[in-house]
Design an enzyme around this catalytic site. Structure first.
Site, PDB file in Angstrom:
ATOM      1  N   GLU A 104       0.812  -1.219   0.000  1.00  0.00           N
ATOM      2  CA  GLU A 104       0.000   0.000   0.000  1.00  0.00           C
ATOM      3  C   GLU A 104       0.852   1.280   0.000  1.00  0.00           C
ATOM      4  O   GLU A 104       0.625   2.181  -0.823  1.00  0.00           O
ATOM      5  CB  GLU A 104      -0.870  -0.060   1.259  1.00  0.00           C
ATOM      6  CG  GLU A 104      -1.884   1.006   1.405  1.00  0.00           C
ATOM      7  CD  GLU A 104      -2.297   1.146   2.874  1.00  0.00           C
ATOM      8  OE1 GLU A 104      -1.963   0.266   3.697  1.00  0.00           O
ATOM      9  OE2 GLU A 104      -2.932   2.172   3.170  1.00  0.00           O
ATOM     10  N   THR A 126       1.934  -8.148  -0.835  1.00  0.00           N
ATOM     11  CA  THR A 126       1.578  -8.047   0.581  1.00  0.00           C
ATOM     12  C   THR A 126       1.259  -9.420   1.124  1.00  0.00           C
ATOM     13  O   THR A 126       0.436 -10.139   0.539  1.00  0.00           O
ATOM     14  CB  THR A 126       0.348  -7.142   0.827  1.00  0.00           C
ATOM     15  OG1 THR A 126      -0.359  -7.594   1.985  1.00  0.00           O
ATOM     16  CG2 THR A 126      -0.630  -7.136  -0.322  1.00  0.00           C
ATOM     17  N   ILE A 127       1.891  -9.800   2.228  1.00  0.00           N
ATOM     18  CA  ILE A 127       1.472 -11.073   2.824  1.00  0.00           C
ATOM     19  C   ILE A 127       0.102 -10.919   3.462  1.00  0.00           C
ATOM     20  O   ILE A 127      -0.641 -11.863   3.591  1.00  0.00           O
ATOM     21  CB  ILE A 127       2.475 -11.643   3.853  1.00  0.00           C
ATOM     22  CG1 ILE A 127       2.598 -10.760   5.086  1.00  0.00           C
ATOM     23  CG2 ILE A 127       3.812 -11.939   3.248  1.00  0.00           C
ATOM     24  CD1 ILE A 127       3.169 -11.522   6.283  1.00  0.00           C
ATOM     25  N   ASP A 128      -0.241  -9.680   3.869  1.00  0.00           N
ATOM     26  CA  ASP A 128      -1.530  -9.465   4.553  1.00  0.00           C
ATOM     27  C   ASP A 128      -2.712  -9.647   3.605  1.00  0.00           C
ATOM     28  O   ASP A 128      -3.827  -9.842   4.037  1.00  0.00           O
ATOM     29  CB  ASP A 128      -1.594  -8.049   5.129  1.00  0.00           C
ATOM     30  CG  ASP A 128      -0.606  -7.836   6.279  1.00  0.00           C
ATOM     31  OD1 ASP A 128       0.153  -8.776   6.578  1.00  0.00           O
ATOM     32  OD2 ASP A 128      -0.608  -6.746   6.864  1.00  0.00           O
ATOM     33  N   GLY A 171      -1.141  -9.207  10.044  1.00  0.00           N
ATOM     34  CA  GLY A 171      -2.439  -8.723   9.566  1.00  0.00           C
ATOM     35  C   GLY A 171      -2.743  -7.423  10.279  1.00  0.00           C
ATOM     36  O   GLY A 171      -3.354  -7.408  11.335  1.00  0.00           O
ATOM     37  N   GLU A 222      -2.463  -9.610  14.395  1.00  0.00           N
ATOM     38  CA  GLU A 222      -1.789  -8.576  15.189  1.00  0.00           C
ATOM     39  C   GLU A 222      -2.648  -7.312  15.343  1.00  0.00           C
ATOM     40  O   GLU A 222      -2.556  -6.591  16.323  1.00  0.00           O
ATOM     41  CB  GLU A 222      -0.447  -8.204  14.547  1.00  0.00           C
ATOM     42  CG  GLU A 222      -0.619  -7.639  13.138  1.00  0.00           C
ATOM     43  CD  GLU A 222       0.666  -7.339  12.398  1.00  0.00           C
ATOM     44  OE1 GLU A 222       1.748  -7.445  12.976  1.00  0.00           O
ATOM     45  OE2 GLU A 222       0.559  -6.976  11.206  1.00  0.00           O
ATOM     46  N   HIS A 272       7.927 -12.279  11.933  1.00  0.00           N
ATOM     47  CA  HIS A 272       8.560 -12.259  10.613  1.00  0.00           C
ATOM     48  C   HIS A 272       8.862 -13.647  10.049  1.00  0.00           C
ATOM     49  O   HIS A 272       9.250 -13.756   8.884  1.00  0.00           O
ATOM     50  CB  HIS A 272       9.826 -11.392  10.654  1.00  0.00           C
ATOM     51  CG  HIS A 272       9.493  -9.946  10.878  1.00  0.00           C
ATOM     52  ND1 HIS A 272       9.203  -9.462  12.127  1.00  0.00           N
ATOM     53  CD2 HIS A 272       9.349  -8.912  10.021  1.00  0.00           C
ATOM     54  CE1 HIS A 272       8.917  -8.168  12.036  1.00  0.00           C
ATOM     55  NE2 HIS A 272       8.994  -7.811  10.773  1.00  0.00           N
ATOM     56  N   GLN A 274       6.707 -15.444   9.141  1.00  0.00           N
ATOM     57  CA  GLN A 274       5.708 -15.536   8.050  1.00  0.00           C
ATOM     58  C   GLN A 274       6.184 -14.874   6.770  1.00  0.00           C
ATOM     59  O   GLN A 274       5.589 -15.048   5.720  1.00  0.00           O
ATOM     60  CB  GLN A 274       4.402 -14.861   8.483  1.00  0.00           C
ATOM     61  CG  GLN A 274       3.728 -15.553   9.632  1.00  0.00           C
ATOM     62  CD  GLN A 274       2.822 -14.601  10.400  1.00  0.00           C
ATOM     63  OE1 GLN A 274       1.642 -14.560  10.149  1.00  0.00           O
ATOM     64  NE2 GLN A 274       3.373 -13.835  11.322  1.00  0.00           N
ATOM     65  N   ARG A 275       7.218 -14.063   6.852  1.00  0.00           N
ATOM     66  CA  ARG A 275       7.686 -13.365   5.655  1.00  0.00           C
ATOM     67  C   ARG A 275       8.967 -13.978   5.092  1.00  0.00           C
ATOM     68  O   ARG A 275       9.463 -13.527   4.057  1.00  0.00           O
ATOM     69  CB  ARG A 275       7.941 -11.889   5.980  1.00  0.00           C
ATOM     70  CG  ARG A 275       6.678 -11.151   6.322  1.00  0.00           C
ATOM     71  CD  ARG A 275       6.680  -9.681   5.984  1.00  0.00           C
ATOM     72  NE  ARG A 275       7.898  -8.965   6.111  1.00  0.00           N
ATOM     73  CZ  ARG A 275       8.020  -7.780   6.713  1.00  0.00           C
ATOM     74  NH1 ARG A 275       6.957  -7.230   7.284  1.00  0.00           N
ATOM     75  NH2 ARG A 275       9.158  -7.151   6.744  1.00  0.00           N
TER      76      ARG A 275
HETATM   77  O1  F6P Z   1       2.518  -4.759   6.006  1.00  0.00           O
HETATM   78  C1  F6P Z   1       2.898  -6.073   6.128  1.00  0.00           C
HETATM   79  C2  F6P Z   1       3.380  -6.374   7.512  1.00  0.00           C
HETATM   80  O2  F6P Z   1       3.820  -7.691   7.438  1.00  0.00           O
HETATM   81  C3  F6P Z   1       2.344  -6.150   8.621  1.00  0.00           C
HETATM   82  O3  F6P Z   1       1.500  -7.241   8.829  1.00  0.00           O
HETATM   83  C4  F6P Z   1       3.228  -5.873   9.800  1.00  0.00           C
HETATM   84  O4  F6P Z   1       2.561  -5.087  10.752  1.00  0.00           O
HETATM   85  C5  F6P Z   1       4.368  -5.134   9.192  1.00  0.00           C
HETATM   86  O5  F6P Z   1       4.487  -5.574   7.861  1.00  0.00           O
HETATM   87  C6  F6P Z   1       5.666  -5.329   9.942  1.00  0.00           C
HETATM   88  O6  F6P Z   1       6.687  -4.769   9.193  1.00  0.00           O
HETATM   89  P1  F6P Z   1       8.195  -4.469   9.614  1.00  0.00           P
HETATM   90  O7  F6P Z   1       8.415  -5.031  10.980  1.00  0.00           O
HETATM   91  O8  F6P Z   1       9.019  -5.136   8.579  1.00  0.00           O
HETATM   92  O9  F6P Z   1       8.320  -2.989   9.546  1.00  0.00           O
END
Ligand code: F6P
Length: 342
Positions: A104, A126-128, A171, A222, A272, A274-275
């Site tokens: 976004e 976006t994973i969300d 999320g 979250e 993280h 999840q990413r």
């Molecule tokens: O926007 C995606 C996301 O994974 C959200 O779910 C989470 O709040 C955020 O990124 C965390 O991002 P970072 O810790 O990398 O700044």
């Protein structure tokens, strides 16, 4: 043609597959050359770059993260920010376009730059799965797989001790990861940002599970808020875009459930995890196709557009369609899942 490419915002599995898809089709069909900007918009404004060709992207579809690096830099800020300075960097490299892969925040900046005359094509990430205008974004499927595996694992230890375990997934604004992983993992309750619930209702669900000699597993996004909470739980300050850094709602809920029900409770925050790691097959295919269609959109000079998944097809839509609304979980989907709670 010559094209700049960057990955910006929070990373996710599949970014490299987009780069590979764009570069391979660009090389074969358009005789295109590529410049990779490092660390998201920061590389573009600071002219921090690396050459990319078909050899650079060899085997990349299965590699997590991003070879270009990422950051949450705002391209309008800092001494080098803004469309004029960015235009100068593009001219210096002789670039015809920029492909910006991001969520976004990235796409909002891409739209502003496009409105200022910078030739940009967006690729949603976006994973969300919170972006409107695309049915799914790559990264989401992988995140759901990781969360589902975690729920399956948590379940056996919860059963061994007849404990309640609350699993927190990502999320920020929307509960798609919680909904899908929770349903896949047979969670006894799923708590999402779109649907506040009271602690009494959550405790009631947990107690019903214990009463039939099972161990409650609850999945929470979250960004979930208890009834009456105005903001999502946050105790980690702000991120680079001044958004509260989320995380910790499971740690908050577990003692509340334990105190009210007497059920020993634990919290697990996946964060993280999840990413990270390799993208699922679904995400590799989706990301590769988005990259392939992004370079086709560049060749058509479809500026200000984003590639998107509609049904089985990849289409181009105005970036504004993705940034003007959130892809939230419809109430009907939540109510469907809630039929199995408790
Ligand atoms: O926007 C995606 C996301 O994974 C959200 O779910 C989470 O709040 C955020 O990124 C965390 O991002 P970072 O810790 O990398 O700044």
């Amino acid at each position: 043609m010559k094209v700049g490419i960057l990955t910006s915002g929070g990373d996710c599995p599949g970014l490299n597959a987009v780069i590979r898809g764009a570069v391979l089709v660009g090389d074969r069909q358009h005789d295109a050359e590529f410049v990779g900007f490092r660390w998201g918009w920061r590389g573009l404004v600071e002219n921090d770059w690396m050459p990319i060709d078909r050899h650079t992207v060899r085997g990349l579809a299965r590699q997590g993260g991003t070879i270009l690096g990422s950051s949450r830099t705002n391209p309008f800020e800092g001494p080098h920010g803004g469309p004029d300075k960015i235009r100068a960097v593009l001219d210096q490299h002789g670039l015809d376009a920029v492909i910006a892969i991001g969520g976004e925040g990235t796409l909002t900046a891409a739209l502003r730059l496009s409105d200022a005359g910078i030739p940009i094509i967006g690729v949603p990430k976006t994973i969300d799965n919170d972006l409107a205008a695309t049915d799914y974004a790559f990264g989401f499927d992988t995140a759901v797989e990781i969360a589902t595996e975690a729920i399956d694992r948590v379940r056996t230890t919860a059963e061994s001790h007849r404990r309640c375990i609350i699993v927190e997934v990502m999320g920020r604004h929307v509960g798609w990861i919680a909904l899908h992983s929770g349903m896949a993992g047979g969670a006894h309750a799923i708590l999402i940002p779109e649907q506040p619930e009271s602690i009494e209702t959550i405790c009631d669900w947990a107690t019903r599970v214990i009463d039939r000699m099972r161990a409650p597993v609850i999945v929470v996004s979250e960004g979930f808020r208890l009834t009456g909470m105005e903001q999502a739980h946050s105790h980690k300050g702000l991120d680079a875009f001044n958004r509260p850094r989320l995380g910790g709602i499971a740690e908050m809920l577990a003692p509340m459930v334990e105190e009210r029900t007497g059920i020993e409770s634990r919290a697990v925050t996946l964060g993280h995890m999840q990413r990270g790691g390799v993208p699922s097959a679904y995400d590799r295919v989706l990301a590769t196709r988005l990259g392939m269609h992004a370079i086709a959109a560049v060749a058509r000079e479809d500026w200000g557009k984003m590639v998107a998944l509609r049904g089985r097809d990849i289409v181009t839509v105005p970036i504004s369609e993705a940034t003007s609304a959130l892809n939230t979980v419809p109430l009907s989907r939540y109510e469907e899942a809630a039929m199995l709670f408790g």
